[in-house]
Structure formats: structure tokens, C-alpha cells
Scaffold this motif. Sequence first.
Motif, mmCIF file in Angstrom:
data_model
loop_
_atom_site.group_PDB
_atom_site.id
_atom_site.type_symbol
_atom_site.label_atom_id
_atom_site.label_comp_id
_atom_site.label_asym_id
_atom_site.label_seq_id
_atom_site.Cartn_x
_atom_site.Cartn_y
_atom_site.Cartn_z
ATOM 1 N N ALA A 44 12.914 -14.750 3.158
ATOM 2 C CA ALA A 44 12.479 -14.790 4.560
ATOM 3 C C ALA A 44 12.663 -13.445 5.253
ATOM 4 C CB ALA A 44 13.246 -15.869 5.313
ATOM 5 N N HIS A 45 13.468 -12.573 4.645
ATOM 6 C CA HIS A 45 13.728 -11.257 5.232
ATOM 7 C C HIS A 45 12.938 -10.153 4.528
ATOM 8 C CE1 HIS A 45 16.894 -13.240 7.457
ATOM 9 N NE2 HIS A 45 17.406 -13.695 6.314
ATOM 10 N N GLY A 46 11.968 -10.539 3.731
ATOM 11 C CA GLY A 46 11.078 -9.563 3.110
ATOM 12 C C GLY A 46 11.608 -8.911 1.844
ATOM 13 N N GLU A 97 1.695 6.326 4.137
ATOM 14 C CA GLU A 97 2.169 7.354 5.052
ATOM 15 C C GLU A 97 3.291 8.153 4.400
ATOM 16 O OE1 GLU A 97 4.021 7.713 9.600
ATOM 17 O OE2 GLU A 97 3.287 5.784 8.832
ATOM 18 N N ARG A 98 3.227 9.467 4.554
ATOM 19 C CA ARG A 98 4.256 10.332 3.971
ATOM 20 C C ARG A 98 5.650 9.934 4.446
ATOM 21 N NH1 ARG A 98 2.763 16.665 4.499
ATOM 22 N NH2 ARG A 98 4.948 16.741 3.820
ATOM 23 N N GLY A 99 6.583 9.844 3.485
ATOM 24 C CA GLY A 99 7.971 9.567 3.821
ATOM 25 C C GLY A 99 8.271 8.115 4.161
ATOM 26 N N LYS A 100 7.280 7.248 4.109
ATOM 27 C CA LYS A 100 7.483 5.827 4.412
ATOM 28 C C LYS A 100 7.455 5.032 3.106
ATOM 29 C CE LYS A 100 7.464 6.526 8.880
ATOM 30 N NZ LYS A 100 8.709 6.380 9.673
ATOM 31 N N ILE A 101 8.051 3.812 3.173
ATOM 32 C CA ILE A 101 8.098 2.984 1.976
ATOM 33 C C ILE A 101 8.112 1.519 2.366
ATOM 34 C CG2 ILE A 101 10.632 2.905 1.803
ATOM 35 C CD1 ILE A 101 10.209 3.308 -1.286
ATOM 36 N N ALA A 102 7.606 0.670 1.491
ATOM 37 C CA ALA A 102 7.576 -0.764 1.742
ATOM 38 C C ALA A 102 8.998 -1.308 1.892
ATOM 39 C CB ALA A 102 6.858 -1.482 0.597
ATOM 40 N N SER A 103 9.113 -2.422 2.605
ATOM 41 C CA SER A 103 10.431 -2.943 2.976
ATOM 42 C C SER A 103 11.161 -3.641 1.832
ATOM 43 C CB SER A 103 10.286 -3.933 4.134
ATOM 44 O OG SER A 103 9.471 -5.037 3.746
ATOM 45 N N TRP A 104 10.483 -3.924 0.732
ATOM 46 C CA TRP A 104 11.112 -4.676 -0.372
ATOM 47 C C TRP A 104 11.707 -3.764 -1.451
ATOM 48 C CZ3 TRP A 104 8.868 -3.520 -5.005
ATOM 49 C CH2 TRP A 104 7.565 -3.006 -4.958
ATOM 50 N N VAL A 105 11.577 -2.463 -1.295
ATOM 51 C CA VAL A 105 12.049 -1.533 -2.321
ATOM 52 C C VAL A 105 12.706 -0.335 -1.636
ATOM 53 C CG1 VAL A 105 9.789 -0.382 -2.455
ATOM 54 C CG2 VAL A 105 11.388 -0.228 -4.394
ATOM 55 N N ALA A 106 13.776 0.180 -2.223
ATOM 56 C CA ALA A 106 14.467 1.341 -1.673
ATOM 57 C C ALA A 106 13.758 2.626 -2.085
ATOM 58 C CB ALA A 106 15.909 1.368 -2.165
ATOM 59 N N PRO A 107 13.897 3.697 -1.300
ATOM 60 C CA PRO A 107 13.311 4.975 -1.704
ATOM 61 C C PRO A 107 14.054 5.549 -2.899
ATOM 62 C CG PRO A 107 14.645 5.254 0.249
ATOM 63 C CD PRO A 107 14.580 3.783 -0.002
ATOM 64 N N PRO A 108 13.427 6.451 -3.649
ATOM 65 C CA PRO A 108 14.114 7.071 -4.788
ATOM 66 C C PRO A 108 15.193 8.034 -4.316
ATOM 67 C CG PRO A 108 12.021 8.154 -4.414
ATOM 68 C CD PRO A 108 12.058 6.984 -3.468
ATOM 69 N N ARG A 109 16.144 8.293 -5.198
ATOM 70 C CA ARG A 109 17.208 9.249 -4.863
ATOM 71 C C ARG A 109 16.689 10.677 -4.853
ATOM 72 N NH1 ARG A 109 22.647 7.254 -8.122
ATOM 73 N NH2 ARG A 109 22.867 5.217 -7.090
ATOM 74 N N LEU A 142 -3.946 -0.075 -4.977
ATOM 75 C CA LEU A 142 -4.343 -0.677 -3.706
ATOM 76 C C LEU A 142 -3.159 -1.263 -2.948
ATOM 77 C CD1 LEU A 142 -7.557 -2.543 -4.948
ATOM 78 C CD2 LEU A 142 -7.412 -0.294 -3.830
ATOM 79 N N THR A 143 -2.013 -1.421 -3.628
ATOM 80 C CA THR A 143 -0.836 -1.998 -2.972
ATOM 81 C C THR A 143 0.410 -1.135 -3.182
ATOM 82 O OG1 THR A 143 -0.383 -3.354 -4.939
ATOM 83 C CG2 THR A 143 -1.705 -4.360 -3.182
ATOM 84 N N ALA A 144 0.238 0.157 -3.407
ATOM 85 C CA ALA A 144 1.372 1.035 -3.703
ATOM 86 C C ALA A 144 2.389 1.032 -2.568
ATOM 87 C CB ALA A 144 0.881 2.448 -3.959
ATOM 88 N N PRO A 145 3.692 0.917 -2.885
ATOM 89 C CA PRO A 145 4.710 0.872 -1.829
ATOM 90 C C PRO A 145 5.011 2.216 -1.190
ATOM 91 C CG PRO A 145 5.743 0.716 -3.991
ATOM 92 C CD PRO A 145 4.265 0.657 -4.216
ATOM 93 N N SER A 146 4.568 3.323 -1.806
ATOM 94 C CA SER A 146 4.764 4.656 -1.232
ATOM 95 C C SER A 146 3.861 5.636 -1.977
ATOM 96 C CB SER A 146 6.229 5.107 -1.361
ATOM 97 O OG SER A 146 6.544 5.385 -2.725
ATOM 98 N N VAL A 184 5.895 -12.804 -4.468
ATOM 99 C CA VAL A 184 6.039 -11.364 -4.732
ATOM 100 C C VAL A 184 4.755 -10.634 -4.342
ATOM 101 C CG1 VAL A 184 6.366 -9.616 -6.517
ATOM 102 C CG2 VAL A 184 7.777 -11.680 -6.527
ATOM 103 N N ARG A 185 3.628 -11.210 -4.677
ATOM 104 C CA ARG A 185 2.356 -10.550 -4.348
ATOM 105 C C ARG A 185 2.115 -10.517 -2.839
ATOM 106 N NH1 ARG A 185 -0.834 -13.307 -9.528
ATOM 107 N NH2 ARG A 185 0.558 -12.331 -11.050
ATOM 108 N N SER A 186 2.714 -11.461 -2.115
ATOM 109 C CA SER A 186 2.559 -11.450 -0.646
ATOM 110 C C SER A 186 3.262 -10.260 -0.014
ATOM 111 C CB SER A 186 3.118 -12.750 -0.057
ATOM 112 O OG SER A 186 4.546 -12.759 -0.075
ATOM 113 N N LEU A 187 4.215 -9.665 -0.742
ATOM 114 C CA LEU A 187 4.935 -8.493 -0.242
ATOM 115 C C LEU A 187 4.190 -7.192 -0.515
ATOM 116 C CD1 LEU A 187 8.560 -9.336 -1.479
ATOM 117 C CD2 LEU A 187 7.579 -9.784 0.784
#
Length: 473
Positions: A274-276, A445-457, A134-138, A436-439
Motif C-alpha cells: 500500500a506504500h508503493g 527525469e535526470r536524478g529522479k527514480i521510481a519509488s519502489w527502488v533505491a538509487p545506486p551507490r 517504456l517503464t524504466a525506473p531511472s 509489481v507491474r502496477s508499480l
Amino acid sequence: MPEKIDYDAKIPNNVNLSEDRRLQRALEGWQPKFMHWWGEMGPTLETQGVYLRTAVSVGREGWAHFDHVNVPDYRWGIFLAERDPDRRIAFGEHKGEEVWQQVPGEYRADLQRLIVIQGDTEPASVEQQKLLGLTAPSLYDLRNLFQVNVEEGRHLWAMVYLLHAYFGREGRDEAEGLLLRNSGSPDAPRILGAFNEETADWLAFYMFTYFTDRDGKYQLGTLKESSFDPLSRTCEFMLKEEAHHMMVGTTGVDRVVTRSAELIREHDTLDIAAHGGIPLDIIQKYINFHYTVSLDLFGSETSTNAANYYTAGLKGRWQEGRRKDDHKLTGDARTLEKPGGDGTWTSEEMQAILLLNLDLRSEYVADCQTGVKRWNKILSDAGIDFTFRLPHPGFNREVGINSGHHVTPDGTIVDEPTWQAGKSKWLPTTEDLTFVRSLMHPVYERGKIASWVAPPRQGINGKPFDYEYVYLT
């Protein structure tokens, strides 16, 4: 034992299940109970298809097929690695004898107990992670969550097969019990403590798949050495699947650290909440918690049970074949560091066979350290002066010789007031967990990712990150 898996059968398998009609009927009777458990306790998020790998062979090459699968239609089955007709018992008092294809009567209760404990961990992790979708980042991460979940379900099937096939009515009753206990239940909890902890956010999931699934790797590795050959071959194939789970954890934490480093450089401050982003000190607290909870899974440092299992040939050491000793340990010694009531550490030399849990834990600790080095290199390459560390193995322990003591992450033995004063600096606080849970907002959406984690290589099976790994309703 065929290498290819029979997917025409109601229960996919490579154990010639159709040749044992009684066993086949018993397992087909357990199958709808498993499906009911999956519906009740499995992933909450409904999907139309997930890009999953499914085992098609137990051979060394080309063992998996990838395709979109509707998760409730996933073909959970029973797969054992190929049998080695020349395999001999590698340790203990039966060293050199042929391995067992049936359970020796004198070891029946102990083998059953080992299988039940291992089997209980498999559905537990699915239960712990049921809400994460329910909260998957990508979509990439969501796909990985489902892959881990369906394979933990398959590992449950692996243990249930052994219970049904080799342990009679008692085994069948234990197989029922694996579905009756639930993670965190006040009335019927899972057997081991780490599998009753909450996994409520994705940083916890990455830590779980790095630290706790890594414990699973080492436990399976010891059972792979077992003189009971069906258990050995079962665990050998499970280890092949387990490698992906640890990759999810290793690269997951990589990606969190990478994103935090980016935000630190961008805003020129370690205070990136404060910057997510997830601050590095909170990541360290998560490491401290998940690492030490996982250390408890190795049991007490001294164990007559582990010694007896080894002598009997039921459970070996990690990579037993590479050890340069007599594989009986009757005259070997090892040193155990013990906390004293006066706040100092003492050393005691003991028989090595009584310290087998410590031996396995030491292999695990060295392995965990490789991840910490990876994460520190990410920070170093970004020019950030911060170092992650594994805490002292006596820190935050509920099992073993350290459980009655307060030990700081650097190994200092302290009193209760000092522990309470420092606890919020060392372990996640309610405020940390809430932040952490607030993030944790879903990104589907395809190709999008949450702001607190980088995309995979790289993506899965050669697919790009923006591939549609999951079809949502």
C-alpha cells in the motif's frame, strides 16, 4: 591476432576479416538481416543517444570507450581474445595436444550444435526485454538495459562469425535461423525454455540478469576451456562483457531490497504494498522462479552428451585448470541425490564424468548464494527479521531427475494436491505479477527514480547518478 579493433571496417573486428574476402562478403550480407531483426525485435523505446561502452581493444587494460551513441548506429563487431601460441588441450582424451585452429571433422556436428545453442540465447534476451524501456525506473537503469541489449547483440555476432568462418553452408544456414526464431513464439520459439519466458517488469529484469545471465557466465566458462581455440577466445572476451550484466542484476536486486527495507522501517510493517514498495515475500517468490528456471538451463543431472563433449575436448569444466585431478575423470565418482516415488530422497554413486552438468550447476548454486547473503545483510543491517533463501534444487523443475516430482522449497517431496495448495505461497501469482507491474511507471527525469527502488551507490564510469545517461526524443 591484433589486440586493437579495426573500426574502419564495415564490420568492426580484430580477426583480419579483410584478408578473407569470401567470409567478409558473407558476413556483410548477414549484417542487414541483423539490423532488420534489431529494428523489429530490439528495444521499443526510441532514444537520441545512450551512454554506452564500446570495446576498442581485447587487452587487459583500457579495453572500453564510453560515449553517447545512437543505438541503431552502435558498432556491433567480432572480437576474439588474444591467441596464446603455447596453449594446449587441458582435458579429455586429447589432453596435452595442441589446441585446434580448425574444426576436426569428427567433432563438426557437435561443435556446431554447441555454438548454435549458445548463439540462440543472445538475441532471445533482447527480445524478452524489448518493452522494458517504456517503464524504466531511472535514466541510469535505462542506460544499463541498453548496454546489456547491445552486448547481447554483439555476442550474437560472435557466434555467427564462428558459424560462417568454420562451418560452411550449414553454419550459414544456422546463422540465418538465429534470426528466425523468436522468444515466446508458438511456431518458432527459442531453443531453451528460460529464453521463452516473459520479462515484463524490472524486478524480473534484475532477477534475469542475476540468475539467468549468471548461468550464461558458467556456460561460457566451459566453452572457454574448449580445444577449439577460436571458440575459446571468443568466449573469453564475452565473459569480460558479461560481468557488467551480472552487476546490473546483483545491484538491481540490492536496490529493490534496500528500498523495501526503508519502507518497512518507515511504516513499521512488512505489508508495504500500500506504500508503493515490493513486499519481501514477493521478492522471495521471484527468486524462487528465476533461480529454478535458470537451473533448468544446465540440463539433466546425468548426461552422456556432456561426458562425450568432455572426453572429446569440446567443452570443459568451470575453471578446469584449477581442478586437482587427472582431467579425464575415467575413474572418478560422485554422489547424486534422487527423488523417490515413495516421497524420500535416495543417493546413488555414479561416474563423475556422467555428472558434469551437476558439477557445473553446483558451482553456479554456490555463486548464487553470495547474492542471497548480500540481500539478507541489507535486511539484517536494517533490523528486519526476514531471510531470503534459495529453494531446493528439486523445486519447480521442468528438466532433469526432479521434473516428474513435486518438491517444495525446503526439499520435501509432496503429492499433487499439496503442491497445488502451496504453489501460490512459493511462486509469483497472477495477482503478484499484476501488482509489481502496477508499480512500473517510467521515470525519465535526470536524478529522479521510481519509488519502489533505491538509487545506486555509484554511477557508470565515474559519472554521478544524476548524469544524463540517455537522451530521449
